[in-house]
Structure formats: C-alpha cells, structure tokens
Design a protein around this motif. Sequence first.
Motif, PDB file in Angstrom:
ATOM      1  N   ASP A  43      31.197  34.357  40.490  1.00  0.00           N
ATOM      2  CA  ASP A  43      31.613  33.931  41.828  1.00  0.00           C
ATOM      3  C   ASP A  43      32.674  34.895  42.334  1.00  0.00           C
ATOM      4  O   ASP A  43      33.618  35.242  41.601  1.00  0.00           O
ATOM      5  CB  ASP A  43      32.191  32.512  41.800  1.00  0.00           C
ATOM      6  N   LEU A  44      32.526  35.328  43.584  1.00  0.00           N
ATOM      7  CA  LEU A  44      33.506  36.203  44.198  1.00  0.00           C
ATOM      8  C   LEU A  44      34.612  35.342  44.787  1.00  0.00           C
ATOM      9  O   LEU A  44      34.348  34.432  45.580  1.00  0.00           O
ATOM     10  CB  LEU A  44      32.839  37.053  45.285  1.00  0.00           C
ATOM     11  N   GLU A  77      40.643  45.341  35.681  1.00  0.00           N
ATOM     12  CA  GLU A  77      41.691  44.496  36.264  1.00  0.00           C
ATOM     13  C   GLU A  77      41.221  43.873  37.579  1.00  0.00           C
ATOM     14  O   GLU A  77      41.500  42.701  37.853  1.00  0.00           O
ATOM     15  CB  GLU A  77      42.959  45.324  36.478  1.00  0.00           C
ATOM     16  N   SER A  78      40.519  44.662  38.405  1.00  0.00           N
ATOM     17  CA  SER A  78      40.058  44.153  39.700  1.00  0.00           C
ATOM     18  C   SER A  78      39.002  43.067  39.523  1.00  0.00           C
ATOM     19  O   SER A  78      39.012  42.052  40.240  1.00  0.00           O
ATOM     20  CB  SER A  78      39.494  45.302  40.548  1.00  0.00           C
ATOM     21  N   ILE A  79      38.070  43.248  38.587  1.00  0.00           N
ATOM     22  CA  ILE A  79      37.031  42.247  38.360  1.00  0.00           C
ATOM     23  C   ILE A  79      37.661  40.936  37.898  1.00  0.00           C
ATOM     24  O   ILE A  79      37.270  39.846  38.338  1.00  0.00           O
ATOM     25  CB  ILE A  79      35.998  42.758  37.344  1.00  0.00           C
ATOM     26  N   ALA A  80      38.666  41.039  37.013  1.00  0.00           N
ATOM     27  CA  ALA A  80      39.342  39.827  36.544  1.00  0.00           C
ATOM     28  C   ALA A  80      40.103  39.135  37.677  1.00  0.00           C
ATOM     29  O   ALA A  80      40.187  37.905  37.724  1.00  0.00           O
ATOM     30  CB  ALA A  80      40.304  40.183  35.407  1.00  0.00           C
ATOM     31  N   GLU A  81      40.613  39.938  38.624  1.00  0.00           N
ATOM     32  CA  GLU A  81      41.409  39.369  39.718  1.00  0.00           C
ATOM     33  C   GLU A  81      40.545  38.757  40.807  1.00  0.00           C
ATOM     34  O   GLU A  81      40.886  37.697  41.358  1.00  0.00           O
ATOM     35  CB  GLU A  81      42.296  40.459  40.320  1.00  0.00           C
ATOM     36  N   TYR A  82      39.416  39.396  41.137  1.00  0.00           N
ATOM     37  CA  TYR A  82      38.662  38.987  42.325  1.00  0.00           C
ATOM     38  C   TYR A  82      37.369  38.225  42.028  1.00  0.00           C
ATOM     39  O   TYR A  82      36.660  37.842  42.954  1.00  0.00           O
ATOM     40  CB  TYR A  82      38.322  40.218  43.166  1.00  0.00           C
ATOM     41  N   THR A  83      37.054  38.005  40.754  1.00  0.00           N
ATOM     42  CA  THR A  83      35.856  37.227  40.437  1.00  0.00           C
ATOM     43  C   THR A  83      36.226  36.089  39.481  1.00  0.00           C
ATOM     44  O   THR A  83      37.351  36.008  38.980  1.00  0.00           O
ATOM     45  CB  THR A  83      34.758  38.088  39.775  1.00  0.00           C
ATOM     46  N   SER A  84      35.247  35.246  39.209  1.00  0.00           N
ATOM     47  CA  SER A  84      35.464  34.096  38.323  1.00  0.00           C
ATOM     48  C   SER A  84      35.366  34.469  36.850  1.00  0.00           C
ATOM     49  O   SER A  84      35.566  33.622  35.981  1.00  0.00           O
ATOM     50  CB  SER A  84      34.424  33.012  38.644  1.00  0.00           C
TER      51      SER A  84
END
Length: 642
Positions: free
Chosen positions: A275-276, A337-344
Amino acid sequence: MTDERSPDAPDTDDHSTGEDAGDEPPADDLEGEQELEELSLDEFHDACQQAGRPVLTAASVAQALELPHETASEALVGLTARGDIERLAVETDPVVWYPSELEDLTDRERVVVFPKRREIIVDRPEQFTRAQLSQFAHLADGNGEDGYRYVVRPEDIWQAPHDSFEGLARTMRQALGQRSNALEEWVESQWDRAHQFRLATHEDGYTVLEAKTPEVMGNVARQKLDEEHVHAPISETEDWVREGAEAAIKRILYEAGYPVQDHRDLEAGESLSIDLEVRLRDYQQTWVDRFAEAGEGVFVGPPGSGKTIAAMGAMAHVGGETLVLVPSRDLARQWAESIAEYTSLEPHQIGQYHGGRKEVRPVTIATYQIAGMDRHRSLFDDREWGLVVFDECQHVPSDVYRRSTHLQSRHRLGLSASPIREDDRQTEIFTLVGPPIGTDWEALFEAGFVAEPELEIRYVPWGDDEQQNAYVSADGREKYRIAAKNRGKIDDVRYLLSAHPDSKAIVFVDYLEQGRDLAAALDVPFLSGETPHHERRRLLEEFRRNERDLLIISRVGDEGIDLPTADLAIIASGLGGSRRQGTQRAGRTMRPAGGALVYVLATYGTREEDFARKQLQHLGRKGMTIREQTVDRSREADSGDE
C-alpha cells in the motif's frame, strides 16, 4: 517611377493582375464546378509553410499546390465560406488570404498542423491539449516564446496508450481541434507497423515469434534474424525463439521499424501486498495508469518530479515481489529508506544486495554491477519477480548494465530525468525496458509542481597567463580540460557565494585537482568517489539538517547519490561532458520550492564556452530559461569592495 510598396505588403507573382485577384467568383458559383477538388485547411497551411508566411495571394497558393490560378481562387472562396480563412483586399495588391485563427491569435489557444513535417505548433496551449498531445507526440521545443513545437515520431505512435487506432484518432482530433487526413494516414500506417509482430508463449512453454502475415514474416523477420535468435519456422507466420534471445529480437525488429508486442506468459512472481502511504499527484497517477495499461515503460520527468514515488505506485499496482536496480550502494540505501517510509512494507521485507550487504528479500535493491555478475545472477534468476525497476535507466544500453535486462519479470519499469545518450543508443532503452511515459517539463514548471531554476552561463576570463598559454599550445581534448580547470573560476565562485550569502550551495566539478583547489580556497569539504561511504553520508546529512551550507562535489553527485535540495548550484566544470550530465546537475535545484539559481562557469573564448552553450540547449528545449553573462573581473572587484 518606382513602386513604393510597404515592405510588409505581400509578394505578388508577375502573371497575377488586379483583375484576377479582385474578380473571384462568388461562393455560389462553386456549386456548378463538378471537377473542383475542395481545398482543405491543412493544404492551405502547407502552402503557408512553403511560402514561409501566413498571408498568401491566390497565385502563391496556386504555385505551392500546383493548381490552376482560377481553381485556387475558387477553392479559397470555399475555405472562406466555411470560416477557415479570411480574405482582405489591399489597394495596390491582389486579395490576400490568411487563417481565421490570426484574428484572435493573442487571446486564445491556437494549433497549427504541418502534416508533411509531422509537426504541430501550439500557441497558448491549454492543459487538456498538452495532455492529449503527450499521448502521440514529442515536445521538441518548449520555451513558449515562439509557441510549443511537437513532433510526431514513429516511436510516439508505436507506444501510444490506446487499444485501437480509432481511439488514438479521437485523441488526435481532440488535441488538434480538427481532422488532419494526411497526418492521420501516416499515423495509421505506423500504428499498423506496431502490430505486425508479437512474442507469445506456446502451449508447450517455449516462446514463439508471430507475424501478422506470411509476407511480413518472410520479408522482415526472416531477413533480419538468424540461428542465434530462432530455431526453425513452425508455420508461415511463426518462428520458434531461442531461449534468452527475446530482448535481441525486440531490439533488431524495433530498429527495422517494427516494434514487437510482448504477450508472453511470464511468471507473475510471488504476490506481495503493498500500500502506498502518500497521495500521488495527478500527473504521477497518470504515469502509473499508463504503466498499468502497457505493463512496462520508462517514467521520464525532471529531477524533483517524484519518479521514485511514482515507481512505488507502480509497485503497489503490480502487487508482486520487486527487484530495484540502481547505479550505486548509496542509492540502494536511499531507496530502502524511502520504501520503508512511503509504503506499508516493513524493514524486514526490504533487502539490499551490493558490495556492503547481501540480502535477497521480497523487495530487493541491488546495484547494476552486482546483478550483472555471473556468480550473483542465479540468485536473481531463480526468484520470480513481479516487477524489475531500472533506476537511471539511461545506462541500460551500456555493455556493463545491459546484462541486467536479461532478468525476466512480468513487468519492467525504468526511471530517468533525461533518457538521452551521446552514443545515440537511447532507442535501445525503450526496446529493453519499455516505452517512455512522462509529462513535459514546461507543464510541471507552470503547474508549480517543480520550480524552474534561473540558469545563467557565465563566461569567465583566465585566472593566469600560464594556463592561457598552455591552452593555446594544447590540442584536442586537452584544450577542453585546461579551460575547464581555469583557476580564474575560483574567484568567480567566491563572488557568487558572496552575492548569495543566505543560500545553501553545491559546487560541481569534473576534475579531482580542481575540486581539491576549490575546497582548500573555500575551506570546505570535497565529496568525491574517494570519500568513504560513511563520510559521504555524514556530510550530506549535515547539509540536509542545515548544519552545513556549502559542499563541493565531483561526478559522484550526478547520479550515484540522492543529493539534498540546494538553493544555489554552481557548475564549475562538467557540462561539456554530456547533455544528460547537464540535465542532472542543473536539475539538482528543481524542487517544489522556488527561487533556485544555477550558474554554469565556462572559460571565455574557449572550446568550453561552445560546449556549455550547446549542452544547455537541451534544457532550453525542455522549457528552462537560460541567460548568458560575460564576467567583468574589474566590475566584480568594485562591487565586492562596496
């Protein structure tokens, strides 16, 4: 007695007379002319194009379209009756004709089509028109001063997001506000070319190349392909494809003018719920929607337009395990880091695979170099990926990175601010990864999503006679290197920093020696490929937290790391390298916040000056405004004393 006509008066042909021009038959007379072919507005525009002006006499139209003078006159009357053009009688000249759009040229959108050149000129385009044009045309010139020039190329039609030619034709008519028969005929021919071949999976599991007709299979595919690509014919329209030759077949036929539709039943990979957790901008959602329709593509947009976030939107759409390929381990860490921050996704679902870490997880970020090595390939080959993302995909055609494109996945996505290459192999990007999907830079500038920086080329005098003399006696590439390292640039960097005392600044250099000299002169760190990874991270974090307001960075900053936002970029050397490099460096200030400045330093009167001007033309065509300034050292010294 001389003819004192106004220099602005239309030209006349020797054989045309006032009687010919002033006595055109009324519109009613046209009903009796059975053999008269109706003149279209497109043909009138073609005549304007040949004459080089929008106001024509009947004689000029007759000459351009190779019609009898009387026939041209009558046809022009017909166009006038339909409201497509206007007529004006001039006292000493024939009647002249011009497009009706010229009446209100200054206060509404105007679209002019040149079918023979396959060009579309748009003045004051509305956002809807731009959105429609982007589906079948390429923005070639977007400075807005002389209108926006779109070019319709074969690849634009091959990659158009439509299921049928009828759907594409409707989009064209909506964008142009008219029907251009000549252009539509050419577009339909290209659409047909794009549907002549397809790759499909045979019921026994191997890949088959299918052709629409035996003729195109025999005259094209079997002339271009050999035993390295196919085993043997299965039928008049089918060939058995050798395993691993799919990418080569797609590239060869694409270069022959026949793009291949890829309908293979590739494994979807293990499902992965993503999920975004951030809302996409409208244009980012459009990118994702077009990717969803095609199943592949390249997101093209300026730095700061959110290509990485849009890629996460594509990951959420696919819902499968994903491999992300990047140029460096620094970018791998930033992606994680970005994937962990902006996705579920949780951190334990995200792995990195490079020289520092070796983790293969549902979402894995790896470097191109590692993914292409034989001893690591099996780890990636054995996993069924739902999506492979190629970041900075302009590198994909290079021999080192190309091997990574052999990795199979159901979907593939590229990201690039500038998918151009100096070796002209950019078309391979789209055959190996997918068709370009993007929004023109000027639209993002105007909508406020990305701030257009002020860009100025500064022509700097030599700092000392020694370097100038060395330049005069040097040859070839050495001339450019000496000019790029001109020590006079140190003074200009000092001047620009003092002129913008409150700005966070990044100074780019191409040469380590120059970077060290600037770092010593300004007493600031120099971040280069020699800087240890932990030291790079510390310096960049200090810059992000406003604990440091100046960095000097080498080529490592072009793509290998995610630079923080800067208010001021000074390119002390490097734009002569490539158009892509110019885009990357100038684009480091393109973020939603406005007021950014980019200065490009080039040594006055040298090859570097010519290089910089040439390379920045690429950014000018994307909509950026570029100024030029010759540095007067004495004036700057005086202003510094004040």
